[in-house]
Design a protein around this motif. Structure first.
Motif, short mmCIF file in Angstrom:
data_model
loop_
_atom_site.label_atom_id
_atom_site.label_comp_id
_atom_site.label_asym_id
_atom_site.label_seq_id
_atom_site.Cartn_x
_atom_site.Cartn_y
_atom_site.Cartn_z
N SER A 93 0.85 -1.19 0.00
CA SER A 93 0.00 0.00 0.00
C SER A 93 0.89 1.23 0.00
N ASP A 94 0.39 2.30 -0.66
CA ASP A 94 1.14 3.55 -0.65
C ASP A 94 0.64 4.49 0.43
N ASP A 95 -0.60 4.29 0.83
CA ASP A 95 -1.15 5.21 1.84
C ASP A 95 -2.00 4.45 2.84
N PRO A 96 -1.50 4.16 4.01
CA PRO A 96 -0.12 4.44 4.44
C PRO A 96 0.85 3.47 3.79
N LEU A 97 2.10 3.90 3.68
CA LEU A 97 3.13 3.04 3.09
C LEU A 97 3.25 1.76 3.92
N ASP A 164 4.30 5.74 9.04
CA ASP A 164 3.40 6.87 9.30
C ASP A 164 3.40 7.83 8.12
N GLU A 165 4.57 7.98 7.49
CA GLU A 165 4.68 8.88 6.34
C GLU A 165 5.34 8.11 5.20
N PRO A 166 5.12 8.55 3.98
CA PRO A 166 5.83 7.90 2.87
C PRO A 166 7.34 8.06 3.05
N THR A 555 9.26 11.67 -0.03
CA THR A 555 7.98 10.96 0.08
C THR A 555 7.65 10.14 -1.15
N THR A 557 7.79 7.12 -3.69
CA THR A 557 8.18 5.72 -3.57
C THR A 557 8.38 5.04 -4.92
#
Lengths: 621, 512
Positions: A93-97, A164-166, A555, A557
């Motif tokens: 998943s990209d969001d959240p990473l 928590d963040e990319p 951020t 990816t």
């Protein structure tokens, strides 16, 4: 060792290697009995946990690279190669990473205990800095994993990291470290007594049966130990975690062969076999290893040799098989004269660059011209146009590396994917040739009076950089710059407590890239407010567009987005006449007639990258 | 005496404290322990820098850090040394690092010191006795050449010719005719100049030296000795005889038949013991056996002296014991060479056995005979390098010291009494000439412990010098201070020892 037995012994199938399970491929060991190879590094092994702050050293990293398996490695391009024989990882998943890691079935530590989710969880606990405990883990870095604040879910052989963040370098952020049950054994040695005595019996006899009982004891111990580790981390048992952290930080430090097998549990093609303090460390093929390409040498010895001439003469005398280092005219000559040896001249990861100072009231600082940014810009451009980069490469580097070229990117290593596109688009073409006339006209446009004094720093005593200074000074003088030798040996401008602002107008030195990580450029190109926290931004550079670009880059990816962002940043850098990259350091790799399959790689662990492909040759007989 | 030692020790402590203060602050301010991190582009750069600053208290001024360090070092006086940790060695306690390095250095310098003293003094004495002769000038010239050569350069040459080419030579020992001619010439001229005398004697000694050296070399080459070196029982008898002649010549003179017989008898005893010893060596390959046998060797010599001696039992026993011990060493060498073919199979070298780096062959399997041969192969070159350096000084000191003594009245008196030249030199002049040498030896050992830095570096020998270089390179102040403290203490102790020895040797001097 003359390999007299190679021909007759042929390829020996290691007894433990035929343990087949349902889903793994049949595996055949290609270790040739009685073969040994000796390589060299200039420092000695001293710490088995190279993820810890204390053990973070290439000498340890070299050993760990060969005794451990990892989710990925760098090949000689260099690019990241996933090691699917060992395990897999996937960004789900990209969001959240979110990244899922899974170790293959049948991957075991050198005592036979399976590598499990507990090992991965301990690694997260140690490297993220997000676990409370009585004694804190002291990892070498928390970058990346510090963004994983929630305790990750684990399975039998896997872990799921949710960022928590990319995070741009998510692929390089995590790997297996030291074993969970081994660390537990070091933290609570009394519970390990049975395994220890079984090990003592095995190391005294060397019998296979004794190894089996040692392995059984270890497995029985590990069942409880891994549970205890997982429970402690999940429940936040600060006392137990503290004990684990203390063991993780300190107990893996040793310079002689330890009696306790928990101190050198590994999961790779080799295991530590013998250590002679400060002199050499010998690795032996791991009989349990089935998860990856089989190595060919039964033993690898890493000797400590600091002096390059000594190493090359040892290679000539047959005591050493592989050596790498930066060539000088002398070492290159010796290397070429060694009978039967092969050499490869390839660039290393360090690169020479020259930076202009933006904030010291010198000729490149707008403040000098009453804040006239345009004027300072023209002076900077004029100066950079006089720097004879090609001449420097031709005169200083080509004799050591005939294929040397000018480096034209601040962020990407030549040869790595994206470099060519970067060079095409980043604006470095402006400075491809020395252009004295254009420099003169720029200075005239700016309306400054020549000659302009330029204080030029290089490390005093460094012959090569002294020569570079001479070449640059001579060329810049033609356009009206008076380049002043401002050399000093101690790099004082890098210490903000001595010089909050760099007093030199130009500094020439090298950056070393250690990985393909993309993050980290912010500390060089990013704006700072507190001079004490300026990182590597020694020349007071500040451009909001660059800051924004760097922030965005952290951020991203996907590789294409990353390259696009990097190009945008570099366009700003070259456009601002930030400075110039000059050349990649030349490297020299020499290997004897006893081995084939050795090849150079610019990043750590350099030529060790494909140690499993090294093969003994007939010439060694 | 006691008060002298106590006073010297107190002064020593003061000197060490003052010196350590200077060295600490110089080292701490000389470089930057963060230098490697500042050049790093790693994402965690700042973290690493912060960690190291905290660990090394870099936020404190170096004077404050020195006080911390001194506090730990002071505990050495109560046997709980805390010299801090070495950050470049994974926070290993400095005391541990020192223990291992010091052991390695002592191993390196022991043999070279002994060889340098024995040969330096011997050559120095001969030049003194042949003052202003061609030999004297030649030796003077070469010692000064050696003295002024940089050791790293000597080491590179030694490795090229003493190891790489010599190893090739051992595999294929073909010597051209002019090679023999040069060897003959060198040995002939050397022997001629040492013996001296009228031209007839000179010619004779030149002939003997040249023929003997060429003959021996020829025999060695023709019998394939370089490919497969051995001693054998015949070798033991021949070398034993040579040892007997040389030792007797210096100790009692060749005219003393009984001394010759006493010494010769020990050689015969060892030759007889050779066969049974092979069984002992095979079944009990232990170092303590060698030690016990060394004591037995002395016993054999003393016994032999007792049997053959009359009123000169003591003298004979001493001579025979020296011969016996030396012959015993030949027997050991013979046993070690027995493993030579196996050894060459177990080491990685293409040809020969002479190694250029380190102290041992990694992972060498084998009993003490293999280990001894391995140590020899590794120690040979660094020992030669170190010997060449200190050799020069010893020859000069020995020469001038003996010259001075030879001109003293009591030597003239001894000659006037009609004593033989040998007795005058060996018994009267030599002893007194040794007094100043003893002091120099003591000081030299102190200096060597820390002074073999470059030799260790070029031979990849992991001793004190390496520790020092490493520490200085990375500004690891604790490591440098550990080195300083140990070498400083050793130097000072040997200084005191030198004073005491001086007093013991020379009755005119009294320490108080």
């Amino acid at each position: 060792m003359r390999f007299t037995r190679i021909a007759t012994a042929g390829v020996v199938v290691a007894a433990g290697a035929l343990v087949l399970s349902g889903c793994t491929q049949p595996y055949e060991s290609e270790v040739v009995e009685g073969t040994e190879i000796t390589i060299a590094y200039n420092e000695s092994f001293f710490h088995f946990n190279d993820d810890s702050g204390a053990g973070n050293n290439t000498a340890n990293g070299n050993v760990k690279y060969m005794v451990d398996t990892m989710f990925y490695y760098y090949d000689d391009e260099p690019k990241v190669v996933r090691n699917t024989d060992f395990g897999t990882y996937e960004k789900t998943s990209d969001d959240p990473l979110t990244v899922e890691y899974e170790i293959n079935e049948g991957v075991v530590w050198s005592d036979g205990v399976p590598v499990s989710g507990a090992d991965l969880l301990l690694q997260w606990a140690a490297m993220s800095g997000n676990v409370e405990s009585d004694v804190a883990f002291a990892p070498a870095t928390t970058s990346g994993l510090s963004l994983v604040t929630e305790i990750p879910e684990i399975s039998d052989r896997g872990i799921t990291l949710v960022y928590d963040e990319p995070f741009v370098d998510w692929e390089l952020a995590f790997d297996v470290g030291v074993s969970a049950h081994g660390t537990y054994a070091l933290a609570f040695p009394e519970e390990y007594a049975d395994v220890q005595s079984a090990w003592d019996a095995y190391s005294a006899s060397g019998e296979e049966d004794d190894f089996k009982s040692y392995s059984d004891a270890a497995k029985a111990f590990a069942e409880d130990a891994t549970d205890a580790v997982v429970t402690a981390i999940q429940d936040g048992d600060t006392a137990t975690i503290g004990a684990l952290a203390k063991a993780w930080n300190e107990d893996y430090a040793y310079t002689t062969m330890p009696d306790n097998p928990a101190k050198f549990l590994s999961n790779g093609p080799y295991v530590i076999d013998e250590i002679a303090e400060d002199d050499y460390i010998t690795l032996a093929a791991n009989p349990l290893f089935t998860w990856g390409p089989s190595p060919h040498f039964e033993k690898i010895t890493i000797r400590t040799i600091a002096d390059s001439t000594a190493a090359l003469q040892a290679l000539q005398n047959g005591e050493l098989d592989v050596w790498t280092g930066q060539p000088t005219a002398d070492t290159l000559e010796i290397a070429k004269g060694i009978d039967g040896a092969q050499i490869e001249q390839r660039q290393e990861a360090s690169y020479e660059h020259l930076d202009l100072t933006f904030n010291n009231g010198g000729p490149f600082d707008p403040a000098t011209y009453g804040g006239d940014k345009d004027k300072a810009q023209k002076v900077r451009e004029a100066f950079l146009l006089t720097v004879p980069r090609q001449e420097i490469v031709d005169k200083i580097i080509k004799p050591l590396d005939p294929e040397a070229e000018v480096r034209n990117s601040q962020m990407i290593i030549p040869g790595v994917e994206g470099y060519d596109k970067m060079v095409e688009e980043n604006g470095s073409a402006t400075y491809a040739e020395v252009d004295i006339e254009k420099a003169k006209s720029l200075l005239a446009e700016a309306g400054v009076t020549t000659p302009i004094d330029v204080k030029f720093w290089y490390p005093e005593g460094n012959v090569r950089r002294g020569q570079e200074f001479e070449l640059i000074a001579a060329s810049a003088a033609l356009a009206g710059f008076n380049v002043i030798d401002d050399s000093e040996p101690n790099w004082e401008f890098t210490d903000p407590s001595i010089h909050a602002i760099n007093p030199h107008d130009v500094a020439i030195f090298a950056w070393q890239s250690e990985s393909l990580a993309i993050s980290g450029s912010d500390q060089i190109f990013g704006t700072y407010t507190d001079p004490l926290l300026k990182g590597g931004n020694y020349n007071g550079y500040s451009n909001p567009a660059v800051d924004e670009g760097l922030k965005e880059l952290e951020t991203l990816t996907e590789p294409e987005d990353q390259l696009a962002a990097q190009i945008k940043i570099e366009q700003a850098l070259w456009g601002d006449a930030y400075g110039l990259t000059i050349f990649q350091f030349p490297g020299l790799l020499v290997w004897s007639a006893n081995v084939e399959g050795v090849s150079a790689m610019p990043l750590s662990p350099t030529y060790l990258w494909n140690f499993w492909e090294w093969t003994p040759t007939k010439a060694g007989e | 005496m006691l008060s002298f030692v106590v006073r010297r020790l107190l002064a020593t402590v003061l000197v060490l404290v003052a010196a350590s203060f200077v060295v600490y602050n110089l080292t701490a301010n000389y470089g930057d322990p963060l230098a490697d991190l500042k050049g790093s582009k790693a994402p965690n750069r700042q973290e690493l820098i912060d960690q190291r600053i905290e660990m090394l208290n870099l936020n404190e001024p170096s004077i404050v850090r020195y006080v911390y360090w001194l506090g730990g070092a002071a505990k050495c006086l109560i046997g709980q040394c805390d010299l801090g940790q070495s950050y470049i060695r994974g926070n290993q306690p400095v005391t541990e690092a020192l223990a291992s390095a010091a052991g390695s250095t002592i191993q390196l310098i022991t043999v070279s010191t002994i060889v340098a003293i024995v040969f330096g003094v011997a050559v120095g004495m001969i030049t003194a006795l042949r003052q202003y002769s061609g030999f004297d000038y030649t030796v003077t010239f070469f010692t000064f050449v050696l003295y002024s050569l940089p050791v790293f350069w000597v080491a590179v040459l030694l490795k090229e010719f003493g190891a790489i080419r010599f190893n090739d030579f051992m595999a294929n020992p073909a010597i051209p005719w002019w090679g023999y001619a040069i060897v003959g010439l060198i040995f002939g001229v050397t022997l001629m100049s040492i013996v001296g005398g009228p031209s007839r004697t000179r010619l004779l000694s030149f002939g003997i030296g040249a023929v003997a050296s060429v003959g021996i070399l020829l025999v060695l080459v023709l019998t394939g000795w370089f490919q497969r070196p051995t001693v054998g029982i015949i070798g033991i008898l021949i070398t034993g005889a040579a040892i007997t002649v040389v030792v007797s010549l210096l100790s009692t003179g060749l005219k003393n038949r009984r001394a010759l017989m006493a010494a010769g008898a020990t050689v015969v005893v060892w030759a007889a013991l050779w066969q049974p010893l092979q069984f002992l060596f095979f079944y009990v390959p232990q170092y303590w056996v060698l030690l016990v046998l060394a004591i037995v060797a002395i016993g054999i010599g003393v016994l032999s002296g007792m049997v053959f001696g009359r009123d000169d039992k003591r003298e004979l026993a001493r001579t025979a014991a020296i011969v016996s011990v030396l012959t015993y060493l030949v027997v050991v060498v013979d046993r070690v060479l027995l493993v030579f073919p196996d050894y060459t199979q177990r080491i990685p070298l293409k040809n020969g056995i002479i190694a250029t780096i380190g102290a041992t062959t990694p992972g060498l399997r084998g009993d003490i005979w293999f280990q001894m041969l391995d140590s020899f192969a590794h120690l040979l070159l660094p020992t030669i390098a170190l010997t060449l350096i200190s050799f020069a000084a010893y020859t000069r000191y020995a020469r001038s010291s003996l010259l001075e003594v030879m001109n003293l009245d009591y030597v003239r008196t001894a000659r006037a009494k009609g004593l033989t030249e040998r007795t005058v030199i060996m018994r009267h002049a030599f002893r007194n000439a040794m007094i100043p040498i003893a002091t120099i030896v003591a000081l030299d050992i102190g200096a060597l412990i820390g002074g073999a830095v470059i030799t260790e570096e070029v031979f990849a020998w992991q001793g004190m010098g390496q520790l020092f270089v490493q520490g200085l390179d990375h500004t690891d102040v604790n490591l440098v201070m550990g080195f300083f403290l140990l070498t400083g203490v050793v130097a000072v102790i040997f200084n005191i020892l030198a004073d005491i020895v001086y007093a013991a040797l020379d009755p005119r001097i009294r320490v108080s």
